[in-house]
Design a protein around this motif. Structure first.
Motif, PDB file in Angstrom:
ATOM      1  N   ASP A  86       6.167 -17.812  13.137  1.00 63.38           N
ATOM      2  CA  ASP A  86       5.959 -19.231  12.485  1.00 63.38           C
ATOM      3  C   ASP A  86       4.524 -19.436  12.452  1.00 63.38           C
ATOM      4  N   GLU A  87       4.625 -19.485  10.970  1.00 67.66           N
ATOM      5  CA  GLU A  87       3.043 -19.650  10.208  1.00 67.66           C
ATOM      6  C   GLU A  87       2.879 -21.062   9.774  1.00 67.66           C
ATOM      7  N   VAL A  88       1.585 -21.306   9.872  1.00 67.78           N
ATOM      8  CA  VAL A  88       1.069 -22.773   9.703  1.00 67.78           C
ATOM      9  C   VAL A  88       1.684 -23.249   8.285  1.00 67.78           C
ATOM     10  N   CYS A  89       2.336 -24.366   8.038  1.00 63.00           N
ATOM     11  CA  CYS A  89       2.782 -24.634   6.828  1.00 63.00           C
ATOM     12  C   CYS A  89       2.225 -26.175   6.521  1.00 63.00           C
ATOM     13  N   PRO A  90       1.139 -26.321   5.833  1.00 62.52           N
ATOM     14  CA  PRO A  90       0.449 -27.464   5.501  1.00 62.52           C
ATOM     15  C   PRO A  90       1.363 -28.536   4.892  1.00 62.52           C
ATOM     16  N   THR A  91       1.433 -30.048   5.550  1.00 63.67           N
ATOM     17  CA  THR A  91       2.174 -30.856   4.574  1.00 63.67           C
ATOM     18  C   THR A  91       1.309 -31.978   4.689  1.00 63.67           C
ATOM     19  N   GLU A  92       0.115 -31.988   5.145  1.00 61.67           N
ATOM     20  CA  GLU A  92      -0.766 -33.133   4.932  1.00 61.67           C
ATOM     21  C   GLU A  92      -2.232 -32.587   4.990  1.00 61.67           C
ATOM     22  N   LEU A  93      -3.105 -33.316   4.548  1.00 64.22           N
ATOM     23  CA  LEU A  93      -4.403 -33.163   4.318  1.00 64.22           C
ATOM     24  C   LEU A  93      -5.041 -32.811   5.726  1.00 64.22           C
ATOM     25  N   ALA A  94      -4.719 -33.270   6.743  1.00 61.70           N
ATOM     26  CA  ALA A  94      -5.275 -33.408   8.014  1.00 61.70           C
ATOM     27  C   ALA A  94      -5.042 -32.115   8.976  1.00 61.70           C
ATOM     28  N   VAL A  95      -3.980 -31.226   8.038  1.00 59.16           N
ATOM     29  CA  VAL A  95      -3.713 -29.947   8.604  1.00 59.16           C
ATOM     30  C   VAL A  95      -4.854 -29.084   8.139  1.00 59.16           C
ATOM     31  N   VAL A  96      -5.408 -29.206   7.157  1.00 53.86           N
ATOM     32  CA  VAL A  96      -6.182 -28.545   6.490  1.00 53.86           C
ATOM     33  C   VAL A  96      -7.666 -28.660   7.219  1.00 53.86           C
ATOM     34  N   ALA A  97      -8.078 -29.891   7.393  1.00 53.99           N
ATOM     35  CA  ALA A  97      -9.236 -30.238   8.137  1.00 53.99           C
ATOM     36  C   ALA A  97      -8.997 -29.955   9.802  1.00 53.99           C
ATOM     37  N   TRP A  98      -7.971 -29.901  10.119  1.00 54.02           N
ATOM     38  CA  TRP A  98      -7.819 -29.278  11.526  1.00 54.02           C
ATOM     39  C   TRP A  98      -8.198 -27.706  11.578  1.00 54.02           C
ATOM     40  N   ALA A  99      -7.691 -27.170  10.763  1.00 59.08           N
ATOM     41  CA  ALA A  99      -7.832 -25.568  10.542  1.00 59.08           C
ATOM     42  C   ALA A  99      -9.206 -25.423  10.214  1.00 59.08           C
ATOM     43  N   ALA A 100      -9.892 -26.178   9.516  1.00 55.88           N
ATOM     44  CA  ALA A 100     -11.364 -25.676   9.165  1.00 55.88           C
ATOM     45  C   ALA A 100     -11.871 -26.128  10.568  1.00 55.88           C
ATOM     46  N   ASN A 101     -11.595 -27.004  11.262  1.00 57.85           N
ATOM     47  CA  ASN A 101     -12.548 -27.258  12.275  1.00 57.85           C
ATOM     48  C   ASN A 101     -12.299 -25.939  13.497  1.00 57.85           C
ATOM     49  N   LEU A 102     -11.187 -25.100  13.229  1.00 58.38           N
ATOM     50  CA  LEU A 102     -10.973 -23.964  14.032  1.00 58.38           C
ATOM     51  C   LEU A 102     -11.807 -22.760  13.417  1.00 58.38           C
ATOM     52  N   GLY A 103     -12.506 -23.015  12.210  1.00 62.86           N
ATOM     53  CA  GLY A 103     -13.184 -21.968  11.670  1.00 62.86           C
ATOM     54  C   GLY A 103     -12.777 -21.424  10.307  1.00 62.86           C
ATOM     55  N   THR A 104     -11.441 -21.750   9.932  1.00 65.20           N
ATOM     56  CA  THR A 104     -10.675 -21.556   8.650  1.00 65.20           C
ATOM     57  C   THR A 104     -11.733 -21.759   7.528  1.00 65.20           C
ATOM     58  N   LEU A 105     -12.172 -20.755   7.074  1.00 66.75           N
ATOM     59  CA  LEU A 105     -12.815 -20.913   5.573  1.00 66.75           C
ATOM     60  C   LEU A 105     -11.771 -20.739   4.296  1.00 66.75           C
ATOM     61  N   THR A 106     -11.008 -19.710   4.607  1.00 66.14           N
ATOM     62  CA  THR A 106     -10.004 -19.197   3.364  1.00 66.14           C
ATOM     63  C   THR A 106      -8.617 -19.321   3.899  1.00 66.14           C
TER      64      THR A 106
END
Length: 355
Positions: A108-128
């Protein structure tokens, strides 16, 4: 000392950023908060690239520093890693998509549906962000054919640009077109929107036919060889980017290099005038404000790959192998040639090995 958290508004949802002053790019002085705010500033673009797509997270929780390296299947002791399953403790509004790996296992992979998911992932250190070329509604049939023009040692971005011009001309002959973007490094990515009617093996076969024709037209500049020792100083068309579970850094993703460059959508008419280093987390927000998302119309038309499959049939009729090697971590595929490095194969038959 740990900083107090910051809170970022991501399209109406407040996202907590822990340790916001943590340095993520020492050479430029960019912090974790700078990275999160960058993604929010290009929100429509990054979400357009990820929305409803299963997405692998490339996480650099300690930031990018001298000597930092990415974990691999062979060595998981790196400073960064790929997250293919939703992290534990994810908020309830982080949705998922179930995908199958070539091994037959599921995740079960992350499946972004809103911008907050991107910001949340970036807080976890996601760059790419590495989105699959499919939508959650049908994870077995790609809706994009992604052409990765990868300059080999001795070549550079300018070589990829020259190849891209002929690549587009070939697409036009097939009544198709592509949306270009920088890889964030030396390469170029061309995204061709396609009808989601064909499975991965068929789209990969279409891309092989396309790459072979491009190689015939530019034999001194383009290679389709999977084996690095045989590529020479050419631009490699990485046909295996259309194999299941192979992904390309999304548009607007940050790349883990000292300059914090980003994978930038570009116009065809500006390709010859830009350099990958023109686009980073400091310069892209102003460009995005001025031009908007250059990939916003990517889905306005979807093309048939039938002309490419017919080209593949002709190639095979003329003696071209029906299959080419898959990546080493894949199970043996039907009709695939031996995964043996050419110099080793020559040595095994008594011929002189390559130096």
């Amino acid at each position: 000392m740990v900083n107090e958290p910051a809170f970022v508004d991501a399209a109406g949802r407040s996202v907590r950023v822990s340790n916001p002053d943590k340095i993520y790019f020492a050479e430029r002085g960019f912090t974790k908060l700078d990275v999160v705010e960058y993604f929010v500033s290009v929100g429509d673009g990054i979400l357009g690239a990820l929305r409803e797509r299963p997405t692998t997270l490339e996480r650099w929780p300690a930031g990018v520093f001298d000597g930092a390296r990415l974990s691999t299947r062979q060595d998981n002791r790196g400073d960064a890693f790929y997250q293919k399953r939703i992290p534990k403790g994810a908020p309830s509004w982080v949705e998922t998509a179930r995908i199958a790996f070539p091994s037959g296992r599921f995740a079960d992979e992350v499946c972004p549906t809103e911008l907050a998911v991107v910001a949340w992932a970036a807080n976890l250190g996601t760059l790419t962000f590495h989105p699959w070329p499919v939508r959650r509604a049908d994870v077995d049939r790609p809706d994009q054919m992604r052409i990765d023009l990868d300059p080999q040692p001795g070549t550079d971005f300018a070589d990829a640009v020259r190849v891209a011009g002929e690549a587009r001309a070939l697409l036009h002959e097939l009544d198709m077109d592509a949306f270009p973007k920088t890889s964030g490094g030396r390469g170029l990515h061309l995204y061709v929107p396609i009808e989601p009617r064909w499975e991965f093996t068929e789209v990969r076969r279409a891309l092989i036919a396309y790459g072979r024709e491009l190689e015939r037209r530019m034999p001194s500049q383009v290679t389709m060889s999977w084996w690095k020792e045989d590529r020479g100083e050419k631009v490699f068309v990485d046909y295996n980017q259309m194999a299941r579970d192979r992904t390309i850094a999304s548009a607007y993703s940050v790349r883990p290099n000292p300059r914090a460059t980003v994978s930038a959508p570009v116009r065809w008419d500006e390709l010859g005038d830009v350099e990958p280093d023109d686009f980073d987390i400091a310069t892209m927000p102003a460009r995005f404000t001025e031009l908007g998302d250059l990939h916003a119309s990517l889905e306005a038309r979807a093309y048939s790959i039938e002309p490419l499959l017919e080209m593949a049939d002709r190639d095979e009729h003329d003696g071209e192998p029906a299959e080419l090697p898959y990546p080493p971590d894949y199970p043996k595929m039907p009709g695939e040639p031996p995964r043996v490095q050419p110099s080793r194969a020559r040595g095994a038959t008594g011929a002189e090995s390559s130096p």
